[in-house]
Design a protein around this motif. Structure first.
Motif, PDB file in Angstrom:
ATOM      1  N   LEU A 164       0.867  -1.173   0.000  1.00  0.00           N
ATOM      2  CA  LEU A 164       0.000   0.000   0.000  1.00  0.00           C
ATOM      3  C   LEU A 164       0.906   1.225   0.000  1.00  0.00           C
ATOM      4  CD1 LEU A 164      -3.018   0.777   0.114  1.00  0.00           C
ATOM      5  CD2 LEU A 164      -2.802   0.893   2.592  1.00  0.00           C
ATOM      6  N   ASN A 166       1.296   5.396   0.056  1.00  0.00           N
ATOM      7  CA  ASN A 166       0.621   6.626   0.473  1.00  0.00           C
ATOM      8  C   ASN A 166       1.489   7.814   0.122  1.00  0.00           C
ATOM      9  OD1 ASN A 166      -1.849   5.812   1.900  1.00  0.00           O
ATOM     10  ND2 ASN A 166      -0.432   4.795   3.310  1.00  0.00           N
ATOM     11  N   TYR A 168       1.662  11.902   1.032  1.00  0.00           N
ATOM     12  CA  TYR A 168       1.167  13.011   1.851  1.00  0.00           C
ATOM     13  C   TYR A 168       1.687  14.294   1.220  1.00  0.00           C
ATOM     14  CZ  TYR A 168       0.739   9.127   5.166  1.00  0.00           C
ATOM     15  OH  TYR A 168       0.432   7.917   5.765  1.00  0.00           O
ATOM     16  N   VAL A 175      -2.776  10.298   8.170  1.00  0.00           N
ATOM     17  CA  VAL A 175      -3.566   9.075   8.339  1.00  0.00           C
ATOM     18  C   VAL A 175      -3.983   9.039   9.803  1.00  0.00           C
ATOM     19  CG1 VAL A 175      -1.521   7.544   8.636  1.00  0.00           C
ATOM     20  CG2 VAL A 175      -3.719   6.576   7.996  1.00  0.00           C
ATOM     21  N   HIS A 178      -5.534   4.069  13.480  1.00  0.00           N
ATOM     22  CA  HIS A 178      -6.057   2.786  12.984  1.00  0.00           C
ATOM     23  C   HIS A 178      -5.044   1.692  13.284  1.00  0.00           C
ATOM     24  CE1 HIS A 178      -3.166   3.801   9.852  1.00  0.00           C
ATOM     25  NE2 HIS A 178      -3.159   2.515   9.535  1.00  0.00           N
ATOM     26  N   ASP A 180      -3.698  -2.018  11.265  1.00  0.00           N
ATOM     27  CA  ASP A 180      -3.835  -2.804  10.032  1.00  0.00           C
ATOM     28  C   ASP A 180      -4.098  -4.255  10.428  1.00  0.00           C
ATOM     29  OD1 ASP A 180      -3.179  -0.701   7.986  1.00  0.00           O
ATOM     30  OD2 ASP A 180      -1.423  -0.563   9.267  1.00  0.00           O
ATOM     31  N   SER A 193       7.561  -0.705   6.643  1.00  0.00           N
ATOM     32  CA  SER A 193       7.145   0.631   6.209  1.00  0.00           C
ATOM     33  C   SER A 193       8.363   1.486   5.862  1.00  0.00           C
ATOM     34  CB  SER A 193       6.361   1.247   7.378  1.00  0.00           C
ATOM     35  OG  SER A 193       6.206   2.619   7.223  1.00  0.00           O
ATOM     36  N   PHE A 202       5.331   9.491  13.373  1.00  0.00           N
ATOM     37  CA  PHE A 202       4.533   8.267  13.342  1.00  0.00           C
ATOM     38  C   PHE A 202       4.285   7.925  14.806  1.00  0.00           C
ATOM     39  CE2 PHE A 202       4.175   3.630  13.382  1.00  0.00           C
ATOM     40  CZ  PHE A 202       3.304   3.405  12.330  1.00  0.00           C
ATOM     41  N   ARG A 218      -8.727   4.221   9.855  1.00  0.00           N
ATOM     42  CA  ARG A 218      -8.108   5.446   9.361  1.00  0.00           C
ATOM     43  C   ARG A 218      -9.022   6.664   9.476  1.00  0.00           C
ATOM     44  NH1 ARG A 218      -6.630   1.027   6.699  1.00  0.00           N
ATOM     45  NH2 ARG A 218      -4.430   0.755   6.199  1.00  0.00           N
ATOM     46  N   LEU A 242       9.902   9.648  11.221  1.00  0.00           N
ATOM     47  CA  LEU A 242      10.343   8.725  10.172  1.00  0.00           C
ATOM     48  C   LEU A 242      11.131   9.482   9.111  1.00  0.00           C
ATOM     49  CD1 LEU A 242       7.257   6.349   9.840  1.00  0.00           C
ATOM     50  CD2 LEU A 242       9.312   6.098  11.236  1.00  0.00           C
ATOM     51  N   HIS A 260      -2.016   3.184  15.290  1.00  0.00           N
ATOM     52  CA  HIS A 260      -0.970   4.123  14.870  1.00  0.00           C
ATOM     53  C   HIS A 260      -1.556   5.202  13.968  1.00  0.00           C
ATOM     54  CE1 HIS A 260      -0.758   0.711  11.933  1.00  0.00           C
ATOM     55  NE2 HIS A 260      -0.643   1.698  11.045  1.00  0.00           N
ATOM     56  N   VAL A 262      -0.302   8.977  11.442  1.00  0.00           N
ATOM     57  CA  VAL A 262       0.645  10.019  11.007  1.00  0.00           C
ATOM     58  C   VAL A 262      -0.168  11.314  11.075  1.00  0.00           C
ATOM     59  CG1 VAL A 262       2.062  10.903   9.109  1.00  0.00           C
ATOM     60  CG2 VAL A 262       1.918   8.434   9.501  1.00  0.00           C
ATOM     61  N   ARG A 272       5.633  13.661   1.319  1.00  0.00           N
ATOM     62  CA  ARG A 272       6.198  12.425   1.867  1.00  0.00           C
ATOM     63  C   ARG A 272       5.551  11.241   1.163  1.00  0.00           C
ATOM     64  NH1 ARG A 272       4.272   8.891   6.133  1.00  0.00           N
ATOM     65  NH2 ARG A 272       5.987   7.624   6.918  1.00  0.00           N
ATOM     66  N   ASN A 274       5.159   7.065   1.487  1.00  0.00           N
ATOM     67  CA  ASN A 274       5.365   5.925   2.377  1.00  0.00           C
ATOM     68  C   ASN A 274       4.889   4.647   1.702  1.00  0.00           C
ATOM     69  OD1 ASN A 274       3.725   4.111   4.606  1.00  0.00           O
ATOM     70  ND2 ASN A 274       5.754   4.732   5.285  1.00  0.00           N
ATOM     71  N   THR A 276       4.031   0.640   2.518  1.00  0.00           N
ATOM     72  CA  THR A 276       3.914  -0.419   3.525  1.00  0.00           C
ATOM     73  C   THR A 276       3.741  -1.765   2.831  1.00  0.00           C
ATOM     74  OG1 THR A 276       1.578   0.170   3.820  1.00  0.00           O
ATOM     75  CG2 THR A 276       3.089   0.909   5.517  1.00  0.00           C
ATOM     76  N   ARG A 278       3.192  -5.739   2.886  1.00  0.00           N
ATOM     77  CA  ARG A 278       2.396  -6.648   3.725  1.00  0.00           C
ATOM     78  C   ARG A 278       2.312  -8.029   3.070  1.00  0.00           C
ATOM     79  NH1 ARG A 278      -1.947  -2.647   5.302  1.00  0.00           N
ATOM     80  NH2 ARG A 278      -0.798  -0.687   5.377  1.00  0.00           N
TER      81      ARG A 278
HETATM   82  O1  LIG Z   1       2.518   6.640   6.270  1.00  0.00           O
HETATM   83  C1  LIG Z   1       2.818   5.894   7.198  1.00  0.00           C
HETATM   84  O2  LIG Z   1       3.896   5.948   7.781  1.00  0.00           O
HETATM   85  C2  LIG Z   1       1.808   4.875   7.699  1.00  0.00           C
HETATM   86  C3  LIG Z   1       0.771   4.474   6.717  1.00  0.00           C
HETATM   87  C4  LIG Z   1      -0.173   3.491   7.320  1.00  0.00           C
HETATM   88  O3  LIG Z   1      -0.265   3.369   8.500  1.00  0.00           O
HETATM   89  C5  LIG Z   1      -0.987   2.632   6.465  1.00  0.00           C
HETATM   90  O4  LIG Z   1      -0.983   2.780   5.240  1.00  0.00           O
HETATM   91  O5  LIG Z   1      -1.647   1.747   6.997  1.00  0.00           O
END
Ligand SMILES: O=C(O)CCC(=O)C(=O)O
Ligand SMILES: [Fe+2]
Length: 281
Positions: A164, A166, A168, A175, A178, A180, A193, A202, A218, A242, A260, A262, A272, A274, A276, A278
């Motif tokens: 995933l 992201n 920003y 975010v 939430h 995951d 991540s 974070f 989220r 981060l 967690h 952001v 930014r 990011n 992740t 998984r």
């Molecule tokens: O941007 C981040 O550091 C975290 C993103 C996140 O928590 C997510 O995509 O589930």
């Protein structure tokens, strides 16, 4: 000045400016990283053809024991600084970013950041906040495979088959709280991540027993706060800045027992990105 001397001077200037830049990595804290255009001599083709993603010496790795079977690994300089900017530019430009409408606490709203999803074929689809992203193929973005290889090498025995992304785009993107903990990841997901560009905080907060286990994903900060018993800072909260090129790994029961986010940060003006990684079981 003859032409050989002029050439030599130009070369000296080039080396000087690059070294100066390498040492001074302070200007990306608030996202003012326009200078990063200066030393980017790596072509995008070298992103996939060279094996220089691997740092020359192994960077410092911190393990943070959150207790009760949850832990984190943080590697601040996981990827080299300039290589990380090359990845940033590639991702910023080539990923088909979208800003979807999601459902949070029963209301439709625009997700407060851009997103994209990449996954191996025939996996259980990811659905969060009522949104089911289409999965792109790893083959569409070869540099992502290169990053994935570097992560797998740093985490022997770990496997990832989905990602995933992201983006920003400044201080107001975020975010919300939430975890995951979607079923498709199983009870103890490992999430790796990787961060590029503007530094952001974070924050992890321990879930309280009173928390409604069916919390929506989220969301914005308000309702999540209401459902959680007031958490004192300290053991129940952890915060990290981060860094550009850093890797944070969440393991064990971190998704079951912690949330967690952001958060918005007025000073985080830059972009930014990011990633992740998984494993869908
Ligand atoms: O941007 C981040 O550091 C975290 C993103 C996140 O928590 C997510 O995509 O589930
Ligand atoms: Fe998350």
């Amino acid at each position: 000045m003859d032409s050989a001397t002029r050439k030599m001077n130009r070369l000296t200037m080039f080396i000087y400016r690059n070294n100066k830049f390498c040492k001074d990595d302070s200007n990306y804290k608030t996202g003012h990283h326009q200078d990063h255009h200066e030393p980017r001599r790596l072509s995008l083709t070298s992103l996939v053809s060279s094996s220089s993603v691997k740092p020359p010496s192994s960077p410092t790795r911190r393990t943070i024991d959150l207790g009760h079977g949850s832990d984190l690994i943080y590697i601040q300089r996981f990827l080299p600084f300039q290589k990380s900017w090359t990845f940033f530019d590639y991702l910023d430009k080539h990923i088909p970013w979208t800003r979807p409408t999601i459902r949070v606490f029963g209301r439709s709203c625009l997700q407060p950041r851009d997103t994209c999803y990449v996954a191996s074929s025939a996996l259980t689809p990811l659905i969060y906040s009522g949104y089911r992203p289409d999965a792109y193929s790893w083959d569409d973005f070869p540099p992502l495979k290169e990053i994935l290889d570097a992560i797998c090498e740093a985490l022997p025995g770990s496997r990832f088959n989905s990602l995933l992304l992201n983006r920003y785009k400044g201080a107001n993107d975020y975010v919300g709280w939430h975890s995951d903990d979607e079923k498709l990841y199983g009870p103890t997901p490992e999430i790796a991540s990787l961060s590029f560009g503007c530094e952001r905080d974070f924050v992890l907060k321990k879930k309280k027993l009173q928390e409604d286990s069916s919390h929506e994903k989220r969301g914005d900060d308000g309702p999540a706060k209401k459902r959680l018993k007031k958490s004192s800072r300290g053991e129940d909260q952890q915060s990290f800045t981060l860094k550009h090129g850093s890797l944070l790994v969440m393991r064990g029961y971190t998704q079951r027992d912690w949330i967690h986010s952001v958060p918005k940060r007025a000073k985080a003006e830059g972009t930014r990105i990011n990633l992740t990684f998984r494993l869908v079981l």
